[in-house]
Each structure stands twice: as structure tokens, then as C-alpha cells.
Design a protein around this motif. Structure first.
Motif, PDB file in Angstrom:
ATOM      1  N   ILE A 111       0.842  -1.196   0.000  1.00 52.20           N
ATOM      2  CA  ILE A 111       0.000   0.000   0.000  1.00 52.20           C
ATOM      3  C   ILE A 111       0.879   1.248   0.000  1.00 52.20           C
ATOM      4  CG2 ILE A 111      -1.648   1.354   1.359  1.00 52.20           C
ATOM      5  CD1 ILE A 111      -2.884  -1.300   2.272  1.00 52.20           C
ATOM      6  N   GLY A 112       1.969   1.181   0.771  1.00 53.77           N
ATOM      7  CA  GLY A 112       2.899   2.306   0.801  1.00 53.77           C
ATOM      8  C   GLY A 112       3.524   2.567  -0.557  1.00 53.77           C
ATOM      9  N   PHE A 113       3.919   1.508  -1.245  1.00 55.79           N
ATOM     10  CA  PHE A 113       4.495   1.667  -2.579  1.00 55.79           C
ATOM     11  C   PHE A 113       3.487   2.276  -3.551  1.00 55.79           C
ATOM     12  CE2 PHE A 113       7.893  -1.654  -1.685  1.00 55.79           C
ATOM     13  CZ  PHE A 113       8.932  -0.736  -1.811  1.00 55.79           C
ATOM     14  N   TYR A 114       2.238   1.887  -3.408  1.00 55.48           N
ATOM     15  CA  TYR A 114       1.201   2.465  -4.273  1.00 55.48           C
ATOM     16  C   TYR A 114       1.117   3.971  -4.066  1.00 55.48           C
ATOM     17  CZ  TYR A 114      -3.395   3.971  -5.838  1.00 55.48           C
ATOM     18  OH  TYR A 114      -4.414   4.675  -6.428  1.00 55.48           O
ATOM     19  N   ARG A 119       1.741   9.611  -5.302  1.00 58.72           N
ATOM     20  CA  ARG A 119       1.949  10.885  -4.619  1.00 58.72           C
ATOM     21  C   ARG A 119       3.397  11.370  -4.644  1.00 58.72           C
ATOM     22  NH1 ARG A 119      -2.215  14.173  -4.496  1.00 58.72           N
ATOM     23  NH2 ARG A 119      -3.955  13.473  -3.201  1.00 58.72           N
ATOM     24  N   GLY A 120       4.331  10.486  -4.913  1.00 55.99           N
ATOM     25  CA  GLY A 120       5.717  10.926  -5.018  1.00 55.99           C
ATOM     26  C   GLY A 120       6.614  10.414  -3.905  1.00 55.99           C
ATOM     27  N   PRO A 125      10.261   8.723   3.243  1.00 50.40           N
ATOM     28  CA  PRO A 125      10.806   8.749   4.611  1.00 50.40           C
ATOM     29  C   PRO A 125       9.790   8.320   5.670  1.00 50.40           C
ATOM     30  CG  PRO A 125      11.453  10.724   3.418  1.00 50.40           C
ATOM     31  CD  PRO A 125      10.451  10.022   2.558  1.00 50.40           C
ATOM     32  N   VAL A 126       8.537   8.724   5.491  1.00 52.58           N
ATOM     33  CA  VAL A 126       7.491   8.318   6.427  1.00 52.58           C
ATOM     34  C   VAL A 126       7.286   6.808   6.366  1.00 52.58           C
ATOM     35  CG1 VAL A 126       5.004   8.426   6.891  1.00 52.58           C
ATOM     36  CG2 VAL A 126       6.284  10.523   6.476  1.00 52.58           C
ATOM     37  N   MET A 160       1.602   8.449  11.189  1.00 58.24           N
ATOM     38  CA  MET A 160       0.242   8.135  10.751  1.00 58.24           C
ATOM     39  C   MET A 160      -0.550   9.388  10.395  1.00 58.24           C
ATOM     40  SD  MET A 160      -2.257   5.288  12.505  1.00 58.24           S
ATOM     41  CE  MET A 160      -0.957   4.034  12.410  1.00 58.24           C
ATOM     42  N   VAL A 161      -0.478  10.413  11.225  1.00 59.01           N
ATOM     43  CA  VAL A 161      -1.242  11.639  10.965  1.00 59.01           C
ATOM     44  C   VAL A 161      -0.672  12.395   9.767  1.00 59.01           C
ATOM     45  CG1 VAL A 161      -1.950  13.872  11.893  1.00 59.01           C
ATOM     46  CG2 VAL A 161      -1.969  11.851  13.367  1.00 59.01           C
ATOM     47  N   MET A 162       0.634  12.628   9.772  1.00 51.81           N
ATOM     48  CA  MET A 162       1.246  13.380   8.676  1.00 51.81           C
ATOM     49  C   MET A 162       1.240  12.564   7.382  1.00 51.81           C
ATOM     50  SD  MET A 162       4.385  15.328  10.644  1.00 51.81           S
ATOM     51  CE  MET A 162       4.753  16.352   9.211  1.00 51.81           C
ATOM     52  N   GLY A 163       1.391  11.241   7.507  1.00 53.16           N
ATOM     53  CA  GLY A 163       1.328  10.392   6.325  1.00 53.16           C
ATOM     54  C   GLY A 163      -0.050  10.432   5.686  1.00 53.16           C
ATOM     55  N   THR A 164      -1.096  10.370   6.508  1.00 48.77           N
ATOM     56  CA  THR A 164      -2.470  10.468   5.987  1.00 48.77           C
ATOM     57  C   THR A 164      -2.689  11.811   5.316  1.00 48.77           C
ATOM     58  OG1 THR A 164      -3.343   8.993   7.710  1.00 48.77           O
ATOM     59  CG2 THR A 164      -4.908  10.463   6.624  1.00 48.77           C
ATOM     60  N   ASN A 165      -2.238  12.876   5.959  1.00 51.58           N
ATOM     61  CA  ASN A 165      -2.383  14.217   5.392  1.00 51.58           C
ATOM     62  C   ASN A 165      -1.686  14.306   4.033  1.00 51.58           C
ATOM     63  OD1 ASN A 165      -2.950  17.338   6.158  1.00 51.58           O
ATOM     64  ND2 ASN A 165      -0.985  17.183   5.101  1.00 51.58           N
ATOM     65  N   PHE A 166      -0.482  13.732   3.929  1.00 54.61           N
ATOM     66  CA  PHE A 166       0.272  13.789   2.675  1.00 54.61           C
ATOM     67  C   PHE A 166      -0.421  12.994   1.578  1.00 54.61           C
ATOM     68  CE2 PHE A 166       3.391  12.547  -0.435  1.00 54.61           C
ATOM     69  CZ  PHE A 166       4.155  13.692  -0.613  1.00 54.61           C
ATOM     70  N   VAL A 167      -0.897  11.811   1.918  1.00 53.95           N
ATOM     71  CA  VAL A 167      -1.565  10.963   0.938  1.00 53.95           C
ATOM     72  C   VAL A 167      -2.798  11.664   0.365  1.00 53.95           C
ATOM     73  CG1 VAL A 167      -3.003   8.893   0.727  1.00 53.95           C
ATOM     74  CG2 VAL A 167      -0.721   8.737   1.741  1.00 53.95           C
ATOM     75  N   LEU A 168      -3.524  12.402   1.208  1.00 59.22           N
ATOM     76  CA  LEU A 168      -4.768  13.034   0.776  1.00 59.22           C
ATOM     77  C   LEU A 168      -4.558  14.391   0.119  1.00 59.22           C
ATOM     78  CD1 LEU A 168      -7.064  12.127   3.806  1.00 59.22           C
ATOM     79  CD2 LEU A 168      -6.903  10.975   1.593  1.00 59.22           C
TER      80      LEU A 168
END
Length: 300
Positions: A111-114, A119-120, A125-126, A160-168
């Protein structure tokens, strides 16, 4: 035989604890919306699945390692510590916990690779930090008092919080960083408090988390300090203009925090009397996360 497999599988997942990741993802969703982002349902579902699977992986690998080291046979089970005891009751099925742990980790990585693809590479790093924490927590991080204290908070908070924010949204934001401080302090406190009942068994197998290193009295002070910093960070985020005034609704939970701290301080040396306050600590965390996310969304 199937019932034994199911018992080990469900026990190693520690399902009652899986309510935590959705609240952390919810904080990331709130910061994304506050920053003007739009929610892609597919991405949101994948983030939520990845967060829950990451938690399952850590839980299952921890259960398997606790069985292999013999820790499961030394601890006394409580609702918040001591493991599920599913593997000691079905030792011939222990490998199923390992399969679940590794399988969940692999799916989380995919999922992370996707998301890195769509998203880039700034998400890398996250993702790498999260995988390292998941893989290293039980075997290595638990041998370092400071790392063991902050790793859970980093995983459920900043990552988790910053990763979710970045993904969205496709970007990081100071708002998501400020909000991530709340689960950082609260989840670090959660694991710190949950280590109290297992101090002696953990010491016997070579762990050296903070309660072993400095004792319960000092840890109670740290627990209280982290609670205070939780609500200070919310106020600071508002004063800096990073979150709306509606976010301050989460300060209601400070009343429960004071009550819980008083109970922890009074009962730190009595596990039986401490358990109710460990439960209140869980309620405190979930309520603070939910009210903070709600407040941010109301402030849009």
C-alpha cells in the motif's frame, strides 16, 4: 484444529486495540480537509486499511516474539498487558501469528508503494520510518528506554497523521505536524503505562524500557508531563494559527486527564487498582483524538 488456528489468529491481532489507528487517521483526514484538500475515497480506504494492518503486524509479531522468548509464560494477563495468551494455549499453532504479522507487514508495504507511486517520493521517509519501527520494536527498540518511550508516539502520531495528510493532499503541513503531537504524547503514554504490570518479566528476558530503567515513580512524572504537553500542544497550535478555535473543544478531556493521572499516581504500585485507570487512559486517548478531529472539521 480450525478453532485453534482462529484463536491464535484473532488473539495475535489484539482486535480490541485496533480502534486506535482509525482515530489517528481521522486526525490526518481532519488536517487534510482544513488545509483545503479533497478526500479521495479509495485513498482514504487504503490509508485506513494500511494503518490497521500496520498495527496488526506489530501486535502479531510481538505476540510471536513474546512466545518464543518465554515471556508469555512469565506475565500475568490484564486487559491491557501480558499478551492474549492465545499462543501459549495453542503452541503448535504459533506460526500462524508469524504468518499474520509478516503478511500484514507485506500488504502495508505494498500500500505504501502504491502511494509513493501516485503521490511521489516525499512519502518514502514516512513509509521507511514506519516499517523500521514495526520490524524493530519488539526485538530492539524495547531494549532502549528512550526509543521505547517515543517510538509508539512517532508511529501513531507523526507518521500516521502526517502520512495520511500527505496521501490526501500531496503535501506535508505545519497543521498536520502540530496535530500529530497529540497522539505522539498520548500513545507514548499509553505504552508507558501498559508496561507497568510486566516490569519484572520484561527485565528477565532482557528488555529495558523506561519503567525498568528509572522505576515507576519517575515514569508517573513522565506520564503526567506527557499529558500536560498534549493539551499544551493543542493550545499552542491554536495560538499559532495552525488549528481553529473549535479545536479547543478537545480540552474538555483535560478534566479526565487530571483524574486519570491522580489515579495512576496513587495506584502505580498496585496493578489491580491501576487497571481501571489504564482503562480510563484508553478512553482519554480516543476521546481526545475524536474531539480534536471534530473540532478541526467544524472550523473549516
Amino acid at each position: 484444529m480450525k478453532d485453534n488456528k482462529k484463536s491464535v489468529a484473532l488473539g495475535s491481532m489484539r482486535i480490541p486495540f485496533l480502534v486506535l489507528p482509525p482515530t489517528c487517521v481521522g486526525l490526518g483526514v481532519a488536517t487534510a480537509l482544513y488545509s483545503g484538500g479533497t478526500i479521495d475515497i479509495l485513498h482514504l480506504v487504503l490509508v485506513l486499511v494500511g494503518a490497521v494492518l500496520a498495527h496488526i503486524s506489530v501486535n502479531a509479531l510481538n505476540e510471536y516474539d513474546d512466545f518464543k522468548t518465554g515471556l508469555d509464560f512469565k506475565t500475568i494477563q490484564t486487559p491491557f498487558s501480558g499478551g492474549s495468551k492465545a499462543i501459549p494455549e495453542n503452541p503448535e499453532k504459533a506460526h500462524h501469528a508469524l504468518i499474520i504479522g509478516v503478511g500484514s507487514l507485506v500488504i502495508t508495504i505494498l500500500i505504501g508503494f502504491y502511494f509513493i507511486y501516485v503521490r511521489g517520493w516525499l512519502l518514502l521517509p514516512v513509509g521507511l520510518s514506519g516499517v523500521l519501527i514495526m520490524m524493530a520494536y519488539t526485538k530492539w527498540i524495547t531494549k532502549s528506554p528512550i526509543l521505547c518511550l517515543i517510538a509508539p508516539g512517532l508511529g501513531f502520531g507523526h507518521l500516521m497523521v502526517m502520512g495520511t495528510n500527505f496521501v490526501l493532499t500531496g503535501t506535508y503541513s505545519w497543521t498536520s505536524f502540530a496535530v500529530s503531537m497529540v497522539p505522539f504524547f498520548l500513545v507514548s503514554d499509553l505504552l508507558l503505562l501498559n508496561q507497568f504490570p510486566d516490569i519484572d518479566p520484561d527485565r528477565e528476558i532482557g528488555r529495558k524500557h523506561l519503567p525498568i530503567a528509572v522505576g515507576k515513580k519517575t515514569c508517573v512524572i513522565i506520564y503526567g508531563l506527557f499529558l500536560a504537553l498534549t493539551y499544551f500542544s493543542i493550545v499552542a497550535g491554536w495560538l499559532l494559527g495552525l488549528i481553529p478555535v473549535q479545536s479547543l473543544i478537545s480540552l474538555i478531556c483535560a478534566v479526565l486527564a487530571i483524574y486519570t493521572f491522580a489515579g495512576v499516581k496513587k495506584n502505580a504500585d498496585s496493578i489491580a487498582d491501576l487497571i481501571p485507570f489504564m482503562g480510563k487512559n484508553v478512553v482519554l486517548i480516543l476521546a481526545t483524538h475524536i474531539l480534536l478531529a471534530l473540532g478541526i472539521i467544524l472550523g473549516i
